[in-house]
Structures are given as structure tokens and as C-alpha cells.
Design a protein around this motif. Structure first.
Motif, PDB file in Angstrom:
ATOM      1  N   UNK A 186      -4.033  22.868  10.780  1.00 25.71           N
ATOM      2  CA  UNK A 186      -3.707  21.442  10.889  1.00 25.71           C
ATOM      3  C   UNK A 186      -2.869  21.185  12.146  1.00 25.71           C
ATOM      4  N   UNK A 199      -3.627  20.173  -2.364  1.00 26.55           N
ATOM      5  CA  UNK A 199      -4.467  21.188  -1.744  1.00 26.55           C
ATOM      6  C   UNK A 199      -3.647  22.342  -1.190  1.00 26.55           C
ATOM      7  N   UNK A 241       1.442  10.860  13.979  1.00 26.10           N
ATOM      8  CA  UNK A 241       1.449  12.316  13.926  1.00 26.10           C
ATOM      9  C   UNK A 241       1.534  12.823  12.495  1.00 26.10           C
ATOM     10  N   UNK A 242       2.394  12.212  11.747  1.00 19.61           N
ATOM     11  CA  UNK A 242       2.546  12.536  10.323  1.00 19.61           C
ATOM     12  C   UNK A 242       1.201  12.439   9.602  1.00 19.61           C
ATOM     13  N   UNK A 243       0.523  11.322   9.832  1.00 17.54           N
ATOM     14  CA  UNK A 243      -0.769  11.102   9.184  1.00 17.54           C
ATOM     15  C   UNK A 243      -1.811  12.115   9.633  1.00 17.54           C
ATOM     16  N   UNK A 244      -1.829  12.378  10.919  1.00 17.15           N
ATOM     17  CA  UNK A 244      -2.830  13.308  11.462  1.00 17.15           C
ATOM     18  C   UNK A 244      -2.653  14.709  10.878  1.00 17.15           C
ATOM     19  N   UNK A 245      -1.413  15.182  10.856  1.00 12.26           N
ATOM     20  CA  UNK A 245      -1.180  16.535  10.347  1.00 12.26           C
ATOM     21  C   UNK A 245      -1.487  16.610   8.861  1.00 12.26           C
ATOM     22  N   UNK A 246      -1.037  15.617   8.097  1.00  8.20           N
ATOM     23  CA  UNK A 246      -1.298  15.664   6.660  1.00  8.20           C
ATOM     24  C   UNK A 246      -2.793  15.661   6.382  1.00  8.20           C
ATOM     25  N   UNK A 247      -3.530  14.848   7.110  1.00  7.16           N
ATOM     26  CA  UNK A 247      -4.980  14.827   6.944  1.00  7.16           C
ATOM     27  C   UNK A 247      -5.583  16.194   7.238  1.00  7.16           C
ATOM     28  N   UNK A 248      -5.004  16.895   8.196  1.00  2.00           N
ATOM     29  CA  UNK A 248      -5.496  18.230   8.531  1.00  2.00           C
ATOM     30  C   UNK A 248      -5.217  19.241   7.433  1.00  2.00           C
ATOM     31  N   UNK A 249      -4.192  18.986   6.654  1.00  2.00           N
ATOM     32  CA  UNK A 249      -3.830  19.903   5.572  1.00  2.00           C
ATOM     33  C   UNK A 249      -4.743  19.697   4.361  1.00  2.00           C
ATOM     34  N   UNK A 250      -5.204  18.475   4.207  1.00  4.69           N
ATOM     35  CA  UNK A 250      -6.060  18.145   3.059  1.00  4.69           C
ATOM     36  C   UNK A 250      -7.468  18.713   3.236  1.00  4.69           C
ATOM     37  N   UNK A 283      -2.198  16.243   0.112  1.00  2.00           N
ATOM     38  CA  UNK A 283      -1.791  17.394   0.903  1.00  2.00           C
ATOM     39  C   UNK A 283      -1.082  18.420   0.021  1.00  2.00           C
ATOM     40  N   UNK A 342      -1.555  10.487   0.998  1.00  2.00           N
ATOM     41  CA  UNK A 342      -1.618  11.648   1.888  1.00  2.00           C
ATOM     42  C   UNK A 342      -0.707  12.756   1.375  1.00  2.00           C
ATOM     43  N   UNK A 374      -5.122  21.482  15.303  1.00  4.18           N
ATOM     44  CA  UNK A 374      -6.005  20.321  15.442  1.00  4.18           C
ATOM     45  C   UNK A 374      -5.241  19.069  15.855  1.00  4.18           C
ATOM     46  N   UNK A 375      -4.015  18.972  15.387  1.00  7.58           N
ATOM     47  CA  UNK A 375      -3.274  17.725  15.586  1.00  7.58           C
ATOM     48  C   UNK A 375      -2.555  17.682  16.938  1.00  7.58           C
ATOM     49  N   UNK A 431       1.839  15.331  17.606  1.00  2.00           N
ATOM     50  CA  UNK A 431       1.645  14.954  16.206  1.00  2.00           C
ATOM     51  C   UNK A 431       2.527  15.803  15.300  1.00  2.00           C
ATOM     52  N   UNK A 471       5.919  14.441  15.127  1.00  8.56           N
ATOM     53  CA  UNK A 471       5.920  13.251  14.282  1.00  8.56           C
ATOM     54  C   UNK A 471       5.898  13.607  12.807  1.00  8.56           C
ATOM     55  N   UNK A 472       5.063  14.550  12.485  1.00  9.30           N
ATOM     56  CA  UNK A 472       4.956  15.061  11.114  1.00  9.30           C
ATOM     57  C   UNK A 472       6.323  15.533  10.616  1.00  9.30           C
ATOM     58  N   UNK A 482      -3.387  27.388   6.652  1.00  7.67           N
ATOM     59  CA  UNK A 482      -3.733  25.979   6.451  1.00  7.67           C
ATOM     60  C   UNK A 482      -2.887  25.083   7.366  1.00  7.67           C
TER      61      UNK A 482
END
Lengths: 164, 164
Positions: free
Chosen positions: A129, A31, B140-149, A28, A24, A132-133, A137, A140-141, A125
Motif C-alpha cells: 500500500x 482485511x 494520502x490517508x484515503x489512498x493508503x487505506x484503500x491500498x490496504x483493503x 482496512x 475505509x 503504491x501510494x 500519501x 498524510x496517512x 500488506x
DNA sequence: AAATTAAGTCAGCTTTATTGACATAATTGA
DNA sequence: TCAATTATGTCAATAAAGCTGACTTAATTT
């Protein structure tokens, strides 16, 4: 594509989880930097120029040594990049009144314009994200990323943004 | 250090929040890659070698074109790196039985050893951050990173690890 | 049989980084 | 005050990692 999805190994999930985190981060970052990289190419600049422009824009009056500590590159590496940004009027330096050894760095109008151009795309970007999150989230990020960063640099980054 | 902490601009917090996210990404990636980079230097390798070793280890039998799509670099760039890993026996290729144009890539024992050495450090860094942050923050970390990709690459990364 | 795909290779180029040595000016400390 | 340290800048040489564009070979697909 991905092989050996068996649960024979009791540590599978943990290893899988950590590898996914690493991927990830890789995707990330890949991109996240791709768009600005493409724009910079039109100026004949690279990612290093972006980083310098970004951090000078973010910290007007930053010193060279401070910049080196942030970027964690050598003086020589910075020197070529910074030198060009100075020559081409994206950045100006002003000698510090208090300590005249120090050169304080500032973006010019031209530099600010480029900074905005580059950062806007990245900001969009992130904003997408984040939207959406959701707020939870996002926290957490931030928490996990701060945990990944070396102790000594965490102080520079606020734990949470002030509520608005 | 950071100037103009005024709240004159109503968009200040939003901008500040997004910039913090960008900086978190920058610092996290910088520190995440620094340790392996230092180890690789002892082999005369760079970060590119690590990425190839990592993704071949993660996807045994991956093709060259698949690797190119993941790394998003050109064939020539990969060629120098991969060529050396092949010559120095970190990776082997085997022609695919089904489509004999394809070269399937695998780590050798030597390659696996180096992969483990490099990835372990990074895995520990992630594990520490995950542990400190807690399960909710991790999601949350995973969700946000996925949104960035970028959309097209999200599929490769599972939303939840336990649903495998 | 023709077109496409997968892989590899050539030459030439740029950016970004490195190390190590050295120079200058300004500040700080004993 | 004088020596040490700090901040910056510069030299030369080197390497890693990426790029473009053109081309070849072999195998598969249409």
C-alpha cells in the motif's frame, strides 16, 4: 446499492466524506487482521494472542501493566492469554532487578518465530500500500491516523520516521 | 521502552516504518471504536450491533446476504445480532417486491436515532483529524487505506468524494 | 421439474472480553 | 518504621461475538 445520492443537502459532501473515512477504517482493519487471524487459528490462538506477541516482540522487557495500558483491556482478559503464551513457551518473564515486583516479558525463539510469521504478512500488506501510494500519501496517512488517536497515546508514535 | 534503536540493520528504518503503520492502525481503531462501545454498553449492545446499524443506515434496503459480505461474518453470528435489533425495533425488514426471497433491511426512527448518536461521535473524531491534517493529508490517508483493503472491496469506496 | 439462491434456525463450541473480590510481595512515603 | 500504594496474579461468574455443520422453507432460475 447506495441510495439518495442527491445533492439536495449542502452538507452531503462532508457527511459522505466522513462516512467514507469510517468505512475505509473498518474495511482496512478487517482485511488487515484477517490473514493473521486465519494463521493463528491453526495454533488455537486468537487475535488477542497476536497482539500480546506483537507488543512484547516490539518492546522486549515490557511489563504487564504497560501491556495493559496499550491494549486497554482488563488484567483478567490479558491473564488468560498471557498465561497460555507463558505455559506454551512463546513468552518468558524475568523479574526486574530494580523493582522486583515487576515481571519483564520477552519473546522466546519460538515466540519470535511466530511473531515474524504473523507480522510479515501484515508488513507486506502495508509495504504494498505504501509503495503504491507514494511517500507523500504515506505522510498524510500517518498524520490523519495520529489525529484519530487519543492525545495521550500519540507520544508513543513518532511523527515521521527518520529519513534514510 | 523501545530497545535496540541501533542502525546496525540496514533494513531497520523500513521495518520500523511498517511497524509504526501497524501500530497507528491498531491505536486508531482502538480509540475510534472505544466511544461508541461505551455508549452501546448502556443499551446492552456491542460493537456488532453498531456495525449492523451503521451499514443498514448507510444502505437502506440492504439485504441480509449483502450485509454478510460486508461484515465477513457467518450467518449465525449476524442472526443473533440482527434478530435482537429486529425484536427491539431498531431495524425493520420488508420483503422485496421483485424477489420475494429477499428481506430488505431499514432503520426505524429509533434505529436512526441510535445510529446518529453513535456515528456523530466518530464523525467528530474524523472531522477533527481531517481538519488538523489538511486536504492533502486526507487524500494520502484515503489512498493508503484503500491500498490496504482487499482488491475486491475497493470498488465500494470512491477514490474521490467530489466526483459523485 | 431440478437446481440454485436467500433467509432462517438448530445445537454445540471457542475466544475475548467484562466485573468484583481478594492475595501476595515489594516499594514508597510520611 | 509502619502504613499506603503498586505490580502482579488469581478466584468465580458472566456476556458478547464469533465459529462449524446440518438442515428447512420459500422463491427464483435454468
Amino acid at each position: 446499492m447506495t441510495p439518495s445520492k442527491t445533492h439536495a443537502n449542502p452538507l452531503f459532501l462532508r457527511d459522505e466524506e466522513l462516512r467514507q473515512a469510517m468505512e475505509l477504517l473498518f474495511y482496512a482493519y478487517r482485511d488487515f487482521t484477517a490473514e493473521p487471524d486465519a494463521m493463528l487459528a491453526k495454533y488455537g490462538f486468537g487475535r488477542a494472542h497476536h497482539r500480546v506477541i506483537y507488543f512484547v516482540g516490539r518492546n522486549p522487557g515490557i511489563t504487564v501493566s504497560r501491556l495493559l495500558a496499550i491494549l486497554k483491556i482488563t488484567k483478567q482478559s490479558l491473564s488468560r492469554v498471557l498465561g497460555r503464551l507463558l505455559r506454551e513457551d512463546f513468552i518468558v518473564q524475568r523479574t526486574d532487578r530494580v523493582d522486583r515486583r515487576r515481571r519483564l516479558l520477552f519473546l522466546t525463539a519460538k515466540g519470535e518465530e511466530l511473531e515474524r510469521l504473523l507480522t510479515d504478512r501484515q508488513a507486506k500488506r502495508i509495504a504494498r500500500a505504501y509503495r503504491q501510494a507514494g511517500a507523500e500519501a504515506v505522510e498524510g496517512f500517518r498524520t490523519v491516523l495520529r489525529g484519530i488517536i487519543n492525545e495521550d497515546d500519540r507520544s508513543r508514535l513518532a511523527a515521521r520516521p527518520e529519513r534514510r
